[in-house]
Design an enzyme around this catalytic site. Sequence first.
Site, mmCIF file in Angstrom:
data_model
loop_
_atom_site.group_PDB
_atom_site.id
_atom_site.type_symbol
_atom_site.label_atom_id
_atom_site.label_comp_id
_atom_site.label_asym_id
_atom_site.label_seq_id
_atom_site.Cartn_x
_atom_site.Cartn_y
_atom_site.Cartn_z
ATOM 1 N N ASP A 47 35.130 40.236 50.062
ATOM 2 C CA ASP A 47 35.695 40.505 48.731
ATOM 3 C C ASP A 47 35.053 41.790 48.217
ATOM 4 O O ASP A 47 34.291 42.448 48.945
ATOM 5 C CB ASP A 47 35.422 39.321 47.778
ATOM 6 N N GLU B 112 46.106 39.135 44.278
ATOM 7 C CA GLU B 112 45.726 40.038 43.194
ATOM 8 C C GLU B 112 45.558 41.485 43.635
ATOM 9 O O GLU B 112 44.590 42.141 43.259
ATOM 10 C CB GLU B 112 44.413 39.565 42.555
ATOM 11 N N HIS C 251 41.099 43.317 46.721
ATOM 12 C CA HIS C 251 39.745 42.745 46.814
ATOM 13 C C HIS C 251 38.937 43.371 47.955
ATOM 14 O O HIS C 251 38.130 42.687 48.585
ATOM 15 C CB HIS C 251 39.813 41.226 47.019
HETATM 16 C C1 TNX Z 1 41.522 34.392 41.329
HETATM 17 S S1 TNX Z 1 42.423 32.614 43.515
HETATM 18 C C2 TNX Z 1 41.154 34.886 42.556
HETATM 19 C C3 TNX Z 1 39.730 35.035 42.891
HETATM 20 C C4 TNX Z 1 38.869 34.709 41.732
HETATM 21 C C5 TNX Z 1 39.387 33.467 41.060
HETATM 22 C C6 TNX Z 1 38.549 32.978 39.953
HETATM 23 C C7 TNX Z 1 42.583 33.943 44.134
HETATM 24 C C8 TNX Z 1 43.380 33.888 45.305
HETATM 25 N N1 TNX Z 1 42.034 35.034 43.578
HETATM 26 O O1 TNX Z 1 39.469 36.328 43.372
HETATM 27 O O2 TNX Z 1 37.582 34.530 42.180
HETATM 28 O O3 TNX Z 1 40.675 33.718 40.553
HETATM 29 O O4 TNX Z 1 38.932 31.718 39.520
#
Ligand code: TNX
Length: 632
Positions: free
Chosen positions: A199, A351, A273
């Site tokens: 990440d 994301e 990420h």
């Molecule tokens: C969303 S869940 C993210 C993570 C974060 C999390 C925190 C996901 C696939 N991506 O990068 O850590 O929310 O709750």
Amino acid sequence: MKKLYFAALLYSLTCAFSLYAQDIAPVIIPQPVNITYQKGVYFALPSPATISANTPAAVEVADFLKEKLLPATGYNFRITEQGDIQLNINTIPDPKLGNEGYILSVTTAGINISANKPAGLFYGVQSLLQLLPKEIERKTIVKKTWLIPTVEITDYPRFEWRGLMLDVSRHFFTVDEVKQYIDNMAKYKYNTFHWHLTDDHGWRIEIKALPQLTKIGACRVKREGKFGNFEFPKDGEPATDCGYYTQEQIKDVIAYAATRHIQVIPEIDVPGHSSAAIASYPYLSCTKDGKTFVNPGSNIAQWDSAGNFKGLTVDNSLNPSDERVYTFIDLVFSEVAVLFPYPYIHMGGDECYKGYWENDPGCKAFMQQNGLRHVNELQSYFVKRVEKIIESKGKKLIGWDEILQGGIAPNAAVMSWQSINGGIEAAKMGHYVVMTPNQNVYIDLPQGDISVEPDALTYGTVRLKSAYLFEPVPNEIDSKYILGGQANLWTEKVYDMKHAQYMTYPRAWALADVYWSPKEKRDWNGFVKRMETYMHRADIAGINYARSTYDAIVKPRVENNILTVTIETEVDGIDIYYTTNNSTPNIQSERYKQPITKEGDYTLKVTTYRNGRQIGKIISLDYNELMKRAKK
Ligand code: TNX
């Protein structure tokens, strides 16, 4: 005379045994499919005791059992032909047991576990361990008679994918800690450990062809305090906060998990990420400006005045228009595919901020050449390429539900986290789904009132009951596409292993029922009772857990301009006491019976009692806080 003496002995023994009855009534998490037991009748483990196992794989399970029984009993179990505990792989498979089911039978004469496959025997052994008195959790010898209630259990799982995810990027956990996490999840018949290895905050897996990933990507500048708002790295500041797993260590963890019948699914999170990868190899991003750093927990998100997400100040996404990125991914997945022997590789996909793609001349030209109208289609192009790479290594792709954007890759499985909707959409198109909606299974979110919970992300709350009542199969889809579910522990704000345990339990106990037990066995009140048994066991085992489920739930609203506060509890049989005059609430305070409607500025202090004993924390919310919540 002799006879009389014997009868007296027998009588006193039976009394002693029945005294234990309450202590060791059969309580198992997850709830078995079918369990019957004879009240007050036990099998006592003899010493020396023996175990028999009818195949080499069964012997491995027997060895595991021996190892678990030794510390507290001090008994050195021998493996023999006709053991007191018999572990048998069925020569003729019992169809109802499938690959993971078992039958566990305890009579006054001994114990028999049978299964079609070693995994089933292993789960039978886990149930057996749970039937032993709680002192079995001790790491040193306890002098006692080890009584096991006589039961007949037939048991098998509802879902084939029962997972816990641990994020080791945001906060690193050592090999020993990871093993401990895995050992604990095995107790509750979880069979999948999803290892979030990369990440923005750290690359945690050695890739021999790409040494910078761990030389640079596994280290960040050290910050202490509240993760999320840390100062950016200063120019020339040394990155001393490091952690990654060598390939030998990864193999060791995989082998450890395998003896617990847990598959380890690696996640390499791309194309978003990816700060740690880009900090290691800046050519991977569009910007290539060398400004991307391994994030120590700084805030790189920008928001407008209305609170809407505007973008990222640092480029953390891989450049999907650059062939070198696919070469990089090929190198990474070549090594990952060799290390991890299981079918799926998780490519993340969540994301991804596409703002840098939108402005990049290379991406724009690439989109035009390939007829891609939107950056979502560019992401879809990327995922499809990654799928080809993963499939070329003989593996299957799984990714977060954002991989649906712009069109899903042909064979991809989806992990649905934003809600269950991504899972529904995917299943309707004939893709396999693992359900992990944050609303029910995000165990990084607080489980009680945020004023009394540890530092956590707060875009939601996942109370124990909402985890317990989660239903992974929505009505409108074919259940065969739902492989199962997980609980996900993101660790931005999980600072150490004790904290990780606190966030995990009891919610992972609740979800063990959800993913293993038949839907019609779901029973919240029954679960609460079983959970309490496991709290005592966890106390002995030294495993941390939350008791937030006993806290009051404060629900303020504004009605006719007056603040009205409703207070609830999710566990039955709990009384609520409160004050509004700043004094500390206790059992002599006002007992809550109906919504509180009180004008003017006050602080509400509330706590909970059960059977006259305080069981919940004191929650104190001042007027401003109550109003703020009421307006939300
Ligand atoms: C969303 S869940 C993210 C993570 C974060 C999390 C925190 C996901 C696939 N991506 O990068 O850590 O929310 O709750």
